[in-house]
Write a protein that holds these residues in place. Sequence first.
Motif, PDB file in Angstrom:
ATOM      1  N   CYS A   1       0.825  -1.211   0.000  1.00  0.00           N
ATOM      2  CA  CYS A   1       0.000   0.000   0.000  1.00  0.00           C
ATOM      3  C   CYS A   1       0.860   1.262   0.000  1.00  0.00           C
ATOM      4  CB  CYS A   1      -0.929   0.007   1.205  1.00  0.00           C
ATOM      5  SG  CYS A   1      -2.242  -1.226   1.094  1.00  0.00           S
ATOM      6  N   GLY A   2       2.184   1.084  -0.036  1.00  0.00           N
ATOM      7  CA  GLY A   2       3.078   2.228  -0.175  1.00  0.00           C
ATOM      8  C   GLY A   2       3.741   2.712   1.108  1.00  0.00           C
ATOM      9  N   PHE A   3       3.512   2.027   2.216  1.00  0.00           N
ATOM     10  CA  PHE A   3       4.173   2.428   3.463  1.00  0.00           C
ATOM     11  C   PHE A   3       5.523   1.737   3.565  1.00  0.00           C
ATOM     12  CE2 PHE A   3      -0.417   2.591   4.446  1.00  0.00           C
ATOM     13  CZ  PHE A   3      -0.533   3.925   4.797  1.00  0.00           C
ATOM     14  N   ARG A   4       6.562   2.526   3.854  1.00  0.00           N
ATOM     15  CA  ARG A   4       7.897   1.933   3.995  1.00  0.00           C
ATOM     16  C   ARG A   4       8.327   1.888   5.460  1.00  0.00           C
ATOM     17  NH1 ARG A   4       9.416   5.097  -0.334  1.00  0.00           N
ATOM     18  NH2 ARG A   4      10.694   6.413   1.020  1.00  0.00           N
ATOM     19  N   PHE A   5       8.688   0.706   5.925  1.00  0.00           N
ATOM     20  CA  PHE A   5       9.117   0.531   7.310  1.00  0.00           C
ATOM     21  C   PHE A   5      10.503  -0.083   7.350  1.00  0.00           C
ATOM     22  CE2 PHE A   5       4.499   0.025   7.305  1.00  0.00           C
ATOM     23  CZ  PHE A   5       4.124   0.911   8.290  1.00  0.00           C
TER      24      PHE A   5
ATOM     25  N   ARG B   1     -12.067  -3.837   6.920  1.00  0.00           N
ATOM     26  CA  ARG B   1     -11.936  -4.760   5.789  1.00  0.00           C
ATOM     27  C   ARG B   1     -11.696  -6.188   6.277  1.00  0.00           C
ATOM     28  NH1 ARG B   1     -13.408  -0.865   3.546  1.00  0.00           N
ATOM     29  NH2 ARG B   1     -12.760   0.042   1.556  1.00  0.00           N
ATOM     30  N   SER B   2     -12.282  -7.149   5.562  1.00  0.00           N
ATOM     31  CA  SER B   2     -11.878  -8.540   5.711  1.00  0.00           C
ATOM     32  C   SER B   2     -10.798  -8.756   4.677  1.00  0.00           C
ATOM     33  CB  SER B   2     -13.059  -9.478   5.433  1.00  0.00           C
ATOM     34  OG  SER B   2     -13.826  -9.614   6.600  1.00  0.00           O
ATOM     35  N   LEU B   3      -9.720  -9.422   5.039  1.00  0.00           N
ATOM     36  CA  LEU B   3      -8.560  -9.505   4.158  1.00  0.00           C
ATOM     37  C   LEU B   3      -8.407 -10.909   3.577  1.00  0.00           C
ATOM     38  CD1 LEU B   3      -6.394  -7.327   6.518  1.00  0.00           C
ATOM     39  CD2 LEU B   3      -7.507  -6.610   4.383  1.00  0.00           C
ATOM     40  N   ASP B   4      -7.537 -10.984   2.559  1.00  0.00           N
ATOM     41  CA  ASP B   4      -7.465 -12.238   1.801  1.00  0.00           C
ATOM     42  C   ASP B   4      -6.333 -13.163   2.270  1.00  0.00           C
ATOM     43  OD1 ASP B   4      -5.244 -10.907   0.910  1.00  0.00           O
ATOM     44  OD2 ASP B   4      -5.840 -10.854  -1.200  1.00  0.00           O
ATOM     45  N   TYR B   5      -5.953 -13.039   3.533  1.00  0.00           N
ATOM     46  CA  TYR B   5      -4.911 -13.946   4.037  1.00  0.00           C
ATOM     47  C   TYR B   5      -5.260 -14.377   5.467  1.00  0.00           C
ATOM     48  CZ  TYR B   5      -3.065  -9.782   6.428  1.00  0.00           C
ATOM     49  OH  TYR B   5      -2.927  -8.666   7.220  1.00  0.00           O
ATOM     50  N   GLY B   6      -4.475 -15.320   5.970  1.00  0.00           N
ATOM     51  CA  GLY B   6      -4.711 -15.794   7.341  1.00  0.00           C
ATOM     52  C   GLY B   6      -5.888 -16.740   7.469  1.00  0.00           C
ATOM     53  N   GLN B   7      -6.282 -17.359   6.360  1.00  0.00           N
ATOM     54  CA  GLN B   7      -7.415 -18.282   6.425  1.00  0.00           C
ATOM     55  C   GLN B   7      -7.079 -19.483   7.303  1.00  0.00           C
ATOM     56  OE1 GLN B   7      -6.456 -16.928   3.519  1.00  0.00           O
ATOM     57  NE2 GLN B   7      -8.287 -16.012   2.606  1.00  0.00           N
ATOM     58  N   CYS B   8      -7.974 -19.782   8.219  1.00  0.00           N
ATOM     59  CA  CYS B   8      -7.821 -20.973   9.054  1.00  0.00           C
ATOM     60  C   CYS B   8      -9.171 -21.265   9.688  1.00  0.00           C
ATOM     61  CB  CYS B   8      -6.754 -20.759  10.129  1.00  0.00           C
ATOM     62  SG  CYS B   8      -7.115 -19.417  11.262  1.00  0.00           S
TER      63      CYS B   8
ATOM     64  N   GLN C   1      -7.578  10.352   9.943  1.00  0.00           N
ATOM     65  CA  GLN C   1      -8.668   9.879   9.085  1.00  0.00           C
ATOM     66  C   GLN C   1      -8.279   9.958   7.610  1.00  0.00           C
ATOM     67  OE1 GLN C   1     -11.527   8.350  10.266  1.00  0.00           O
ATOM     68  NE2 GLN C   1     -11.589   7.788   8.098  1.00  0.00           N
ATOM     69  N   SER C   2      -7.538  10.973   7.254  1.00  0.00           N
ATOM     70  CA  SER C   2      -7.194  11.091   5.826  1.00  0.00           C
ATOM     71  C   SER C   2      -6.183  10.019   5.405  1.00  0.00           C
ATOM     72  CB  SER C   2      -6.743  12.513   5.461  1.00  0.00           C
ATOM     73  OG  SER C   2      -5.462  12.750   5.956  1.00  0.00           O
ATOM     74  N   ILE C   3      -5.334   9.572   6.333  1.00  0.00           N
ATOM     75  CA  ILE C   3      -4.430   8.463   5.995  1.00  0.00           C
ATOM     76  C   ILE C   3      -5.240   7.175   5.791  1.00  0.00           C
ATOM     77  CG2 ILE C   3      -2.486   7.043   6.769  1.00  0.00           C
ATOM     78  CD1 ILE C   3      -1.542   9.459   8.386  1.00  0.00           C
TER      79      ILE C   3
ATOM     80  N   PRO D   1      -8.663   2.347  -0.150  1.00  0.00           N
ATOM     81  CA  PRO D   1      -8.697   2.013  -1.584  1.00  0.00           C
ATOM     82  C   PRO D   1      -7.432   1.296  -2.056  1.00  0.00           C
ATOM     83  CG  PRO D   1      -8.720   4.408  -1.249  1.00  0.00           C
ATOM     84  CD  PRO D   1      -8.837   3.778   0.098  1.00  0.00           C
ATOM     85  N   ARG D   2      -6.309   1.589  -1.406  1.00  0.00           N
ATOM     86  CA  ARG D   2      -5.076   0.880  -1.781  1.00  0.00           C
ATOM     87  C   ARG D   2      -5.159  -0.588  -1.392  1.00  0.00           C
ATOM     88  NH1 ARG D   2      -0.105   5.035  -0.311  1.00  0.00           N
ATOM     89  NH2 ARG D   2      -0.881   6.770  -1.567  1.00  0.00           N
ATOM     90  N   ILE D   3      -5.700  -0.858  -0.233  1.00  0.00           N
ATOM     91  CA  ILE D   3      -5.883  -2.256   0.184  1.00  0.00           C
ATOM     92  C   ILE D   3      -6.794  -2.975  -0.810  1.00  0.00           C
ATOM     93  CG2 ILE D   3      -7.025  -3.742   1.914  1.00  0.00           C
ATOM     94  CD1 ILE D   3      -5.889  -1.932   4.080  1.00  0.00           C
ATOM     95  N   ASP D   4      -7.884  -2.300  -1.185  1.00  0.00           N
ATOM     96  CA  ASP D   4      -8.815  -2.911  -2.147  1.00  0.00           C
ATOM     97  C   ASP D   4      -8.096  -3.198  -3.470  1.00  0.00           C
ATOM     98  OD1 ASP D   4     -10.727  -2.624  -0.206  1.00  0.00           O
ATOM     99  OD2 ASP D   4     -11.588  -0.791  -1.055  1.00  0.00           O
ATOM    100  N   GLY D   5      -7.260  -2.265  -3.889  1.00  0.00           N
ATOM    101  CA  GLY D   5      -6.513  -2.434  -5.140  1.00  0.00           C
ATOM    102  C   GLY D   5      -5.547  -3.611  -5.058  1.00  0.00           C
ATOM    103  N   VAL D   6      -4.807  -3.698  -3.950  1.00  0.00           N
ATOM    104  CA  VAL D   6      -3.844  -4.784  -3.769  1.00  0.00           C
ATOM    105  C   VAL D   6      -4.566  -6.130  -3.770  1.00  0.00           C
ATOM    106  CG1 VAL D   6      -2.249  -5.847  -2.111  1.00  0.00           C
ATOM    107  CG2 VAL D   6      -2.154  -3.379  -2.519  1.00  0.00           C
ATOM    108  N   GLN D   7      -5.713  -6.170  -3.078  1.00  0.00           N
ATOM    109  CA  GLN D   7      -6.426  -7.443  -2.973  1.00  0.00           C
ATOM    110  C   GLN D   7      -7.071  -7.845  -4.293  1.00  0.00           C
ATOM    111  OE1 GLN D   7      -7.258  -8.695   1.317  1.00  0.00           O
ATOM    112  NE2 GLN D   7      -8.841  -7.206   0.798  1.00  0.00           N
ATOM    113  N   GLN D   8      -7.590  -6.856  -5.030  1.00  0.00           N
ATOM    114  CA  GLN D   8      -8.185  -7.167  -6.333  1.00  0.00           C
ATOM    115  C   GLN D   8      -7.131  -7.679  -7.303  1.00  0.00           C
ATOM    116  OE1 GLN D   8     -10.311  -3.554  -7.288  1.00  0.00           O
ATOM    117  NE2 GLN D   8     -11.808  -4.035  -5.679  1.00  0.00           N
TER     118      GLN D   8
END
Length: 226
Positions: free
Chosen positions: A29-33, A98-105, A208-210, A216-223
Amino acid sequence: VQQNSSRLTIAIQKSGRLSQASLALLEACGFRFSLHEAKLLAHCQNQPVDLLRVRDDDIPGLVMDGVVDLGLVGENVLEEVRLKRLATQLEAKFKLLRSLDYGQCRLAIALPKEVPYQGIQDLVGKRIATTYPYLLQNYLQRVGVAANTAVLTGSVEVAPRAGLADAICDLVSTGATLEANGLVEREVIFRSQAQLIQRTTPLSSAKQSIIDQLLPRIDGVQQARE
Ligand code: PRP
Ligand code: ZN
Ligand code: MG
């Protein structure tokens, strides 16, 4: 963590099944750590965002208490903590983003393979070892089965062999742990995947703005990886 910090704080699992995927999602999503193994807190280099790396079990409570702004956590841990907090009159509110597309168990009841099993009535009077006592009790009540529990914080899969319990209720992902311990999955009681949650107390407009940018970035990555 300073309560009045102007930086958005996101709690993620320090080490475990969700750690890598959670970090990878935020980076996509563009965050660098840059993470230092020993450090609990990691600053994002290109946004006013901090990562708090903790045990997954602690993440729901940190969000529900408003100590952190967001959390990435498995539904299994989230629901267990929610049920426990409701039972002990603690604040248990959060906002599911959001429900995410990983960690299924799945959380499943398993018995030694040599024990015959016809159905849930066979669990009556049995002792079931688990790290998820509230989810388990909730299920047992729902299906009307009177069974006992033994709460263990780890190594649940060895409990039957160690003579501590007749059965276990634990997370199953690939099934390798059950297989290695001579156990067979008999009932699935809860299905889980990773979720992004937010505290319910108001956020500054900067935070809130972050978040408005992140979703939308999460949605884009998941799509993109569907
Ligand atoms: C879970 C569970 C089993 C394992 C099952 O532990 O307790 O040990 O995963 O996975 P498998 O079906 O792919 O073998 P987890 O790693 O979530 O965390 P824990 O250290 O809290 O047990
Ligand atoms: Zn855990
Ligand atoms: Mg384990």
